[in-house]
Design an enzyme around this catalytic site. Structure first.
Site, PDB file in Angstrom:
ATOM      1  N   SER B 131       0.831  -1.210   0.000  1.00  0.00           N
ATOM      2  CA  SER B 131       0.000   0.000   0.000  1.00  0.00           C
ATOM      3  C   SER B 131       0.860   1.252   0.000  1.00  0.00           C
ATOM      4  O   SER B 131       1.928   1.288   0.604  1.00  0.00           O
ATOM      5  CB  SER B 131      -0.896   0.012   1.236  1.00  0.00           C
ATOM      6  OG  SER B 131      -1.527   1.265   1.380  1.00  0.00           O
ATOM      7  N   TYR B 155      -1.250   0.832   9.989  1.00  0.00           N
ATOM      8  CA  TYR B 155      -1.433   0.045   8.767  1.00  0.00           C
ATOM      9  C   TYR B 155      -0.236   0.250   7.828  1.00  0.00           C
ATOM     10  O   TYR B 155       0.356  -0.704   7.322  1.00  0.00           O
ATOM     11  CB  TYR B 155      -2.725   0.494   8.096  1.00  0.00           C
ATOM     12  CG  TYR B 155      -3.049  -0.171   6.785  1.00  0.00           C
ATOM     13  CD1 TYR B 155      -3.578  -1.453   6.752  1.00  0.00           C
ATOM     14  CD2 TYR B 155      -2.867   0.501   5.576  1.00  0.00           C
ATOM     15  CE1 TYR B 155      -3.904  -2.053   5.540  1.00  0.00           C
ATOM     16  CE2 TYR B 155      -3.192  -0.087   4.364  1.00  0.00           C
ATOM     17  CZ  TYR B 155      -3.704  -1.372   4.348  1.00  0.00           C
ATOM     18  OH  TYR B 155      -4.029  -1.954   3.153  1.00  0.00           O
ATOM     19  N   LYS B 159       2.551  -2.412   6.507  1.00  0.00           N
ATOM     20  CA  LYS B 159       2.790  -2.644   5.082  1.00  0.00           C
ATOM     21  C   LYS B 159       4.271  -2.419   4.737  1.00  0.00           C
ATOM     22  O   LYS B 159       4.845  -3.134   3.909  1.00  0.00           O
ATOM     23  CB  LYS B 159       1.895  -1.725   4.241  1.00  0.00           C
ATOM     24  CG  LYS B 159       0.409  -2.093   4.297  1.00  0.00           C
ATOM     25  CD  LYS B 159       0.151  -3.408   3.584  1.00  0.00           C
ATOM     26  CE  LYS B 159      -1.293  -3.845   3.605  1.00  0.00           C
ATOM     27  NZ  LYS B 159      -1.543  -5.103   2.889  1.00  0.00           N
TER      28      LYS B 159
END
Lengths: 337, 337
Positions: B131, B155, B159
């Site tokens: 991402s 997040y 990633k």
């Protein structure tokens, strides 16, 4: 102040413990003087390592155990620790030779330490010994704070992950972390049974000054980023005094360091004692470059710029003679005295 | 060829499964044609998710379970899998709201998957959905393959760590991995009960074309990096055909993407159907910028360059109308037909 040092059996860890007991922690953010240590918990290797030296100090408590032992880390952190210096972990050569062990200690061990901090009511400050091994692959001539991490070793990968984790835990307020990427630290005063890359460089300083011959495993024109053990310890200590508000997008930074050629390092070690009036014989250096080691060192950044460390006031050795003199003062003349 | 897709209940995952069943995997490195799928194992949410559609195909086996369940991952990977598409994980908003869950699925779940691959005799190829959230903090105007990761979300941190782990496992030969950093993928065809950031952007396409009004939570002049679902799926599939020898210092890359302003996105959605001769009424867009969402989107890179993806031949949408047309063809006209 109660301080926990993991990896306290190592040469950086043991020097850091001595410095903290003598000088305390840096003053608070409002300019107050240094804060004395009331307690120091040292996490040593399961076999205890080189633990005897500080044991007489009543402030010191020594615990032998694995840096990846979550239950032990929970207990230690829960015991009212204000600052953690996380120096525990496997070395570069070990993490490459035993992948599962490197992952267990350097990644899962750190995660367990961070979780122990997160689950406490009051989050401690955490100072972590990172590494320039987090860099690798094609790099610009000068590596600055904006340079990406594409490490080419498992150790470097684990160190790069540590930076990301500590920055995120800090952003969320689960810990108040800071990471210092260390270059080659000169030098372990005692010969190691299983030399790491950085100890093979360190031997170029330690061995001749101890009167022993040494084989240089690097080409004379190789560049090395180095720092004295005193500078590394002082920078780790200084980082514990930096207010959290000084950080922005990341908690990690390069320690500014000297970039020297191996030839220059060897020559300085050979000539500096005479200037100091030494009459003791020096060990001699012979050259047998080791292709594998050359490849590792050739993959490291050669020159650093660290705007963040400069802004935070971290200072290092002024010159190569300054760096070598510090080693001689601390480990050779004091031993001879 | 036996393929495992984790997160197969998601909209990317389900479209990827359909594409793989239809077109197989890309041809081999010597220019041979596409390789058909003989088996497809879909790992779905514990509740099964949107799993019905492909169940009639005799090649498909559906397994419901947690993407962080190590024993399950071991069993699935040990079952002769040639290629794993790792799309399972928690979304951005969930990883930020529930830190422990994000860490468990996005970090520990990935580690368990990588370990399952490492411990097999024959290492599978692994294609991982990364991402752009791995980027954050101060960024240059154009983010290229050399840009550092200082993510500003948990997040994004998870990633970025995934990229490092997959690159290191691949360097060591424990898996043959590749990571594609995805921007906002346009768009989920079905309204979500718990919209993610990228679904709130996707709604600007989906809702008007479904005849429903929508509130735009972003300023009209915000820039967004976007890609069509078809481009994302095709790039993931293409990466499974790239030989390991094409990679150097890293297995991760940006998917090149369109950079558009929200105003332009909304206008294209409103005007394009008329050019196609539609008579159906479109939903209308009203503007109510949401400061929290604006901050998240403002922290993303706005323009990308990816030399590595270009060199590997990954291609994406030619223009915004092209991208919107692909959505209409796949999800609106086919449903109306």
């Amino acid at each position: 102040m109660h301080v926990l040092v993991t990896g306290a059996h190592g040469f950086l860890g043991s020097e850091l413990c001595r410095t903290l007991l003598r000088d305390g922690l840096p003053g608070d953010e409002a300019g107050a003087p240094a804060r004395p240590l009331t307690r120091l918990t040292r996490l040593l290797r399961p076999d205890g390592g080189a633990s005897a030296a500080l044991q007489a100090d009543p402030r010191v408590r020594s615990v032998a155990g694995d840096a990846a032992d979550g239950a032990l880390l929970d207990t230690l952190v829960a015991d009212g620790v204000d600052v953690v210096f996380a120096l525990g972990g496997t070395l570069s050569s070990e993490a490459e030779a035993d992948f599962a062990r490197g992952l267990e200690v350097n990644l899962h061990g750190l995660l367990r330490l961070l979780e122990a901090c997160r689950l406490r009511a009051h989050q401690p400050r955490l100072v972590y010994a990172g590494s320039i091994a987090a860099y690798g692959g094609p790099l610009p001539d000068t590596v600055d704070d904006l340079c990406r991490h594409t490490p080419q070793s498992s150790y470097g990968t684990q160190k790069a992950i540590a930076e990301l984790l500590i920055s995120d835990y800090s952003r969320r307020g689960h810990v108040d972390g800071r990471v210092l990427r260390l270059p080659v630290v000169i030098a372990r005063p005692w010969p190691q049974p299983r030399p790491s890359v950085s100890d093979r460089v360190g031997a170029l300083v330690r061995e001749p000054l101890a009167g022993r011959d040494v084989v240089c495993p690097l080409e004379p024109d190789s560049w090395l980023p180095i720092v004295s053990m005193q500078s590394a310890v002082e920078a780790l200590r200084a980082l514990a005094g930096v207010p959290a508000s000084a950080f922005e997008a990341t908690r990690a930074m390069n320690l500014p360091s000297l970039s020297v050629q191996v030839r220059e390092l060897v020559r300085t070690v050979q000539t500096l004692p005479a200037w100091r009036g030494w009459r003791r014989p020096l060990g001699q250096v012979s050259w047998e470059p080791d292709a594998a080691l050359q490849a590792v060192v050739g993959g490291w950044p050669q020159r650093f710029d660290s705007e963040l460390a400069r802004r935070l006031g971290l200072v290092v050795d002024r010159s190569l003679p300054h760096l070598i003199n510090r080693y001689i003062n601390a480990h050779v003349e004091s031993a001879a005295a």
